[in-house]
Design a protein around this motif. Structure first.
Motif, PDB file in Angstrom:
ATOM      1  N   ASN A   1     -11.137   7.355  -9.566  1.00 15.02           N
ATOM      2  CA  ASN A   1     -10.187   6.312  -9.188  1.00 15.02           C
ATOM      3  C   ASN A   1      -9.431   5.895 -10.433  1.00 15.02           C
ATOM      4  O   ASN A   1      -9.933   6.046 -11.550  1.00 15.02           O
TER       5      ASN A   1
ATOM      6  N   TRP B   1      -3.911   1.324 -12.895  1.00 14.69           N
ATOM      7  CA  TRP B   1      -2.639   1.378 -13.632  1.00 14.69           C
ATOM      8  C   TRP B   1      -2.267  -0.029 -14.069  1.00 14.69           C
ATOM      9  O   TRP B   1      -2.270  -0.954 -13.250  1.00 14.69           O
TER      10      TRP B   1
ATOM     11  N   MET C   1       2.555   9.147  -6.923  1.00 15.17           N
ATOM     12  CA  MET C   1       1.671   8.083  -7.422  1.00 15.17           C
ATOM     13  C   MET C   1       2.343   7.336  -8.578  1.00 15.17           C
ATOM     14  O   MET C   1       2.358   6.099  -8.606  1.00 15.17           O
TER      15      MET C   1
ATOM     16  N   PHE D   1      -4.479  10.012  -2.763  1.00 18.21           N
ATOM     17  CA  PHE D   1      -4.927   8.711  -3.253  1.00 18.21           C
ATOM     18  C   PHE D   1      -4.337   7.594  -2.407  1.00 18.21           C
ATOM     19  O   PHE D   1      -3.146   7.606  -2.098  1.00 18.21           O
TER      20      PHE D   1
ATOM     21  N   CYS E   1      -3.195   4.047  -2.762  1.00 20.90           N
ATOM     22  CA  CYS E   1      -2.829   3.148  -3.873  1.00 20.90           C
ATOM     23  C   CYS E   1      -2.387   1.794  -3.326  1.00 20.90           C
ATOM     24  O   CYS E   1      -1.803   1.711  -2.245  1.00 20.90           O
TER      25      CYS E   1
ATOM     26  N   ALA F   1      -2.242  -1.955 -10.445  1.00 16.37           N
ATOM     27  CA  ALA F   1      -2.213  -1.125  -9.231  1.00 16.37           C
ATOM     28  C   ALA F   1      -3.420  -0.200  -9.307  1.00 16.37           C
ATOM     29  O   ALA F   1      -3.728   0.329 -10.375  1.00 16.37           O
TER      30      ALA F   1
ATOM     31  N   CYS G   1       3.460   3.306  -8.714  1.00 16.10           N
ATOM     32  CA  CYS G   1       2.888   2.392  -9.714  1.00 16.10           C
ATOM     33  C   CYS G   1       3.958   1.829 -10.649  1.00 16.10           C
ATOM     34  O   CYS G   1       3.923   0.644 -10.988  1.00 16.10           O
TER      35      CYS G   1
ATOM     36  N   LYS H   1       0.837  -1.196   0.000  1.00 16.70           N
ATOM     37  CA  LYS H   1       0.000   0.000   0.000  1.00 16.70           C
ATOM     38  C   LYS H   1       0.871   1.244   0.000  1.00 16.70           C
ATOM     39  O   LYS H   1       2.001   1.217   0.487  1.00 16.70           O
TER      40      LYS H   1
ATOM     41  N   CYS I   1      -5.520   3.113  -7.583  1.00 13.70           N
ATOM     42  CA  CYS I   1      -5.423   4.271  -6.701  1.00 13.70           C
ATOM     43  C   CYS I   1      -6.820   4.846  -6.489  1.00 13.70           C
ATOM     44  O   CYS I   1      -7.499   5.217  -7.446  1.00 13.70           O
TER      45      CYS I   1
END
Length: 201
Positions: A195, A198, A76, A130, A132, A118, A80, A67, A120
């Motif tokens: 949302n 990825w 972010m 976010f 993620c 992934a 990812c 996480k 987020c």
């Protein structure tokens, strides 16, 4: 099915990474955070902000899950790409027009990606934050939706199907709604508009 695909947050944007990193973001520093945003300690807004910080930074990851709390776009992307490699694509639900709860029919779907993803989830906060996580044993679909209301409003939804839920909390809302137990059936949901899923490209 009745779906609310609208944005969960109200038009907030990311801060640049340098600014986000300079902002306090923990339960220990909560009085300082409220002061910075001129939010009264016992207000509804303060409760929402406290829950966001707790959910994002203090809720433990599930077994095998990683996480991360992204407080900037750069952070972010870094999280990812560390999970999925440098070549990634970001997908989100797209609505033809702003909508609230609406009855949609699925008119088509297409599996995308190969199982690595992934996701987020945008949380409520004065700026974009976010939560993620990398999600294992997951299938992702682009789903074409059409509403019987408003002359057939269309939407393209990103659907995430979790195929291994054995380690999930039995009290999770989806199990209660579907009247099933963890590990028995895949759990699928369509991501709200803000949302992001990825996938490796």
């Amino acid at each position: 099915m009745n779906l609310d695909l609208s944005k969960e947050a109200n038009g907030v944007t990311f801060l640049p990474r340098t600014v986000a990193q300079s902002m306090p973001f923990s339960s220990n520093e909560f009085p300082k955070i409220l002061n910075r945003f001129s939010v009264k300690p016992n207000s509804a807004e303060a409760k929402i902000m406290k829950k966001t910080i707790e959910d994002c930074t203090e809720m433990p990851a599930s077994k095998g899950e990683q996480k991360y709390c992204a407080t900037s776009l750069e952070s972010m992307i870094d999280f990812c790409t560390s999970m999925l490699g440098k070549r990634v694509e970001a997908l989100s639900t797209e609505l033809e027009k702003e909508t609230q709860l609406r009855k949609y029919s699925v008119v088509g779907f297409k599996k995308i990606g190969g199982g690595e993803v992934a996701v987020c989830h945008m949380l409520k906060y004065p700026y974009a934050v976010f939560s993620c996580h990398n999600v294992h044993s997951t299938r992702v679909y682009m789903v074409s939706l059409e509403s019987a209301e408003d002359g057939g409003t269309k939407a393209k939804g990103v659907a995430v199907c979790h195929t291994d839920t054995a380690a999930w909390n039995p009290n999770f809302e989806a199990f209660q709604m579907l009247k099933v137990k963890p590990g028995t059936v895949p759990i699928c949901h369509i991501l709200p508009e803000d949302n992001i899923a990825w996938l490796p490209n």
